[in-house]
Motif scaffolding. Structure first.
Motif, PDB file in Angstrom:
ATOM      1  N   SER A 156       0.729  -1.284  -0.077  1.00 24.27           N
ATOM      2  CA  SER A 156      -0.122   0.098   0.049  1.00 24.27           C
ATOM      3  C   SER A 156       0.719   1.184   0.008  1.00 24.27           C
ATOM      4  O   SER A 156       0.304   2.419  -0.506  1.00 24.27           O
ATOM      5  CB  SER A 156      -0.939   0.131   1.123  1.00 24.27           C
ATOM      6  N   ASP A 157       2.109   1.182   0.362  1.00 22.57           N
ATOM      7  CA  ASP A 157       2.927   2.566   0.439  1.00 22.57           C
ATOM      8  C   ASP A 157       3.794   2.630  -1.128  1.00 22.57           C
ATOM      9  O   ASP A 157       4.637   1.509  -1.294  1.00 22.57           O
ATOM     10  CB  ASP A 157       3.970   2.155   1.619  1.00 22.57           C
ATOM     11  N   PRO A 158       3.887   3.693  -1.372  1.00 18.43           N
ATOM     12  CA  PRO A 158       4.539   4.312  -2.670  1.00 18.43           C
ATOM     13  C   PRO A 158       5.925   3.663  -2.501  1.00 18.43           C
ATOM     14  O   PRO A 158       6.668   3.401  -3.651  1.00 18.43           O
ATOM     15  CB  PRO A 158       4.114   5.529  -3.084  1.00 18.43           C
ATOM     16  N   LYS A 209       8.179   1.193  -4.725  1.00 15.13           N
ATOM     17  CA  LYS A 209       9.453   1.750  -5.373  1.00 15.13           C
ATOM     18  C   LYS A 209      10.625   0.784  -5.142  1.00 15.13           C
ATOM     19  O   LYS A 209      11.471   0.439  -5.994  1.00 15.13           O
ATOM     20  CB  LYS A 209       9.475   3.408  -5.278  1.00 15.13           C
ATOM     21  N   ILE A 210      10.736   0.477  -3.786  1.00 14.54           N
ATOM     22  CA  ILE A 210      11.875  -0.249  -3.412  1.00 14.54           C
ATOM     23  C   ILE A 210      11.694  -1.860  -4.246  1.00 14.54           C
ATOM     24  O   ILE A 210      12.663  -2.410  -4.683  1.00 14.54           O
ATOM     25  CB  ILE A 210      11.850  -0.739  -1.904  1.00 14.54           C
ATOM     26  N   LEU A 211      10.617  -2.284  -4.207  1.00 19.18           N
ATOM     27  CA  LEU A 211      10.340  -3.518  -5.086  1.00 19.18           C
ATOM     28  C   LEU A 211      10.691  -3.520  -6.484  1.00 19.18           C
ATOM     29  O   LEU A 211      11.164  -4.199  -7.073  1.00 19.18           O
ATOM     30  CB  LEU A 211       8.836  -4.020  -4.768  1.00 19.18           C
ATOM     31  N   GLU A 212      10.275  -2.312  -7.018  1.00 18.38           N
ATOM     32  CA  GLU A 212      10.779  -2.348  -8.404  1.00 18.38           C
ATOM     33  C   GLU A 212      12.124  -2.020  -8.700  1.00 18.38           C
ATOM     34  O   GLU A 212      12.549  -2.613  -9.551  1.00 18.38           O
ATOM     35  CB  GLU A 212      10.156  -0.659  -8.995  1.00 18.38           C
ATOM     36  N   LEU A 213      12.890  -1.431  -7.639  1.00 17.98           N
ATOM     37  CA  LEU A 213      14.347  -1.214  -7.835  1.00 17.98           C
ATOM     38  C   LEU A 213      14.940  -2.927  -7.452  1.00 17.98           C
ATOM     39  O   LEU A 213      15.698  -3.057  -8.499  1.00 17.98           O
ATOM     40  CB  LEU A 213      14.961  -0.442  -6.649  1.00 17.98           C
ATOM     41  N   LEU A 214      14.429  -3.607  -7.012  1.00 15.48           N
ATOM     42  CA  LEU A 214      14.883  -4.844  -6.543  1.00 15.48           C
ATOM     43  C   LEU A 214      14.350  -5.944  -7.742  1.00 15.48           C
ATOM     44  O   LEU A 214      14.877  -7.105  -7.867  1.00 15.48           O
ATOM     45  CB  LEU A 214      14.419  -5.416  -5.156  1.00 15.48           C
ATOM     46  N   SER A 215      13.219  -5.397  -8.595  1.00 18.73           N
ATOM     47  CA  SER A 215      13.140  -6.433  -9.590  1.00 18.73           C
ATOM     48  C   SER A 215      14.275  -6.397 -10.657  1.00 18.73           C
ATOM     49  O   SER A 215      14.447  -7.091 -11.479  1.00 18.73           O
ATOM     50  CB  SER A 215      11.726  -5.919 -10.089  1.00 18.73           C
ATOM     51  N   ASP A 216      14.992  -5.037 -10.916  1.00 16.86           N
ATOM     52  CA  ASP A 216      16.131  -5.007 -11.709  1.00 16.86           C
ATOM     53  C   ASP A 216      17.403  -5.803 -11.208  1.00 16.86           C
ATOM     54  O   ASP A 216      18.003  -6.523 -12.195  1.00 16.86           O
ATOM     55  CB  ASP A 216      16.351  -3.689 -11.795  1.00 16.86           C
ATOM     56  N   ALA A 245      21.077  -1.885   1.492  1.00 24.49           N
ATOM     57  CA  ALA A 245      20.129  -0.928   2.060  1.00 24.49           C
ATOM     58  C   ALA A 245      20.907   0.404   1.777  1.00 24.49           C
ATOM     59  O   ALA A 245      20.066   1.392   1.445  1.00 24.49           O
ATOM     60  CB  ALA A 245      20.208  -1.021   3.627  1.00 24.49           C
ATOM     61  N   GLY A 246      22.231   0.571   1.551  1.00 24.72           N
ATOM     62  CA  GLY A 246      22.572   1.772   1.156  1.00 24.72           C
ATOM     63  C   GLY A 246      22.492   2.155  -0.275  1.00 24.72           C
ATOM     64  O   GLY A 246      22.271   3.517  -0.649  1.00 24.72           O
ATOM     65  N   GLU A 247      22.332   1.171  -1.220  1.00 26.13           N
ATOM     66  CA  GLU A 247      22.206   1.495  -2.594  1.00 26.13           C
ATOM     67  C   GLU A 247      20.832   1.758  -2.904  1.00 26.13           C
ATOM     68  O   GLU A 247      20.366   2.553  -3.580  1.00 26.13           O
ATOM     69  CB  GLU A 247      22.456   0.230  -3.470  1.00 26.13           C
ATOM     70  N   ILE A 248      19.908   1.304  -2.097  1.00 25.93           N
ATOM     71  CA  ILE A 248      18.226   1.525  -2.008  1.00 25.93           C
ATOM     72  C   ILE A 248      18.162   2.859  -1.465  1.00 25.93           C
ATOM     73  O   ILE A 248      17.326   3.733  -2.153  1.00 25.93           O
ATOM     74  CB  ILE A 248      17.584   0.429  -1.156  1.00 25.93           C
ATOM     75  N   ALA A 249      18.768   3.217  -0.257  1.00 29.97           N
ATOM     76  CA  ALA A 249      18.499   4.560   0.125  1.00 29.97           C
ATOM     77  C   ALA A 249      19.093   5.527  -0.794  1.00 29.97           C
ATOM     78  O   ALA A 249      18.695   6.651  -0.712  1.00 29.97           O
ATOM     79  CB  ALA A 249      19.534   4.605   1.725  1.00 29.97           C
ATOM     80  N   ASP A 250      20.210   5.292  -1.474  1.00 26.48           N
ATOM     81  CA  ASP A 250      20.500   6.213  -2.812  1.00 26.48           C
ATOM     82  C   ASP A 250      19.827   6.666  -3.594  1.00 26.48           C
ATOM     83  O   ASP A 250      19.656   7.918  -4.298  1.00 26.48           O
ATOM     84  CB  ASP A 250      22.021   5.898  -3.159  1.00 26.48           C
ATOM     85  N   CYS A 251      18.544   5.978  -3.650  1.00 22.83           N
ATOM     86  CA  CYS A 251      17.571   6.211  -4.736  1.00 22.83           C
ATOM     87  C   CYS A 251      16.458   6.944  -4.103  1.00 22.83           C
ATOM     88  O   CYS A 251      15.341   7.347  -4.787  1.00 22.83           O
ATOM     89  CB  CYS A 251      17.080   4.796  -5.166  1.00 22.83           C
ATOM     90  N   PHE A 252      16.641   7.349  -2.808  1.00 26.31           N
ATOM     91  CA  PHE A 252      15.504   8.189  -2.435  1.00 26.31           C
ATOM     92  C   PHE A 252      16.107   9.545  -1.585  1.00 26.31           C
ATOM     93  O   PHE A 252      17.252   9.478  -1.396  1.00 26.31           O
ATOM     94  CB  PHE A 252      14.636   7.192  -1.258  1.00 26.31           C
ATOM     95  N   GLN A 253      15.098  10.442  -1.262  1.00 26.05           N
ATOM     96  CA  GLN A 253      15.558  11.489  -0.495  1.00 26.05           C
ATOM     97  C   GLN A 253      14.904  11.350   0.619  1.00 26.05           C
ATOM     98  O   GLN A 253      14.155  12.229   1.335  1.00 26.05           O
ATOM     99  CB  GLN A 253      15.303  12.765  -1.172  1.00 26.05           C
TER     100      GLN A 253
END
Length: 91
Positions: A9-11, A15-22, A27-35
């Motif tokens: 339910s949370d956008p 988005k994290i799931l979309e990133l992990l689909s690639d 966690a650091g790499e994921i965090a770099d994609c967000f503000q």
């Protein structure tokens, strides 16, 4: 299944799931994609992990996150079963 729907339910989590689909990511790499703060990312990862949508594996100093495709398959089966029931009721 309720945990899965809550997690989806949370956008930010979607988005994290979309990133992990690639690819698998730390966690650091994921965090770099967000503000947003790293503790917030950690909280989102925890919810995704508790709903079994993602898996984590320690690799040296890092934890690598990946999609748990089994849960997505279960979710798709649930949707298809619901569709089949609806179609049978319409006949």
């Amino acid at each position: 299944m309720n945990d899965v729907f809550k997690a989806l339910s949370d956008p930010t989590r979607r988005k994290i799931l979309e990133l992990l689909s690639d690819r698998d990511m730390t966690a650091g790499e994921i965090a770099d994609c967000f503000q947003i703060s790293k503790p917030s990312i950690s909280h989102h990862l925890s919810i995704l992990k508790n709903s079994r949508l993602i898996l984590d594996e320690r690799q040296g100093q890092n934890i690598l996150y990946s999609l748990n495709t089994t849960v997505f398959q279960d979710l798709m089966k649930w949707f298809l079963d619901m569709t089949d029931k609806h179609e049978k009721n319409d006949m």
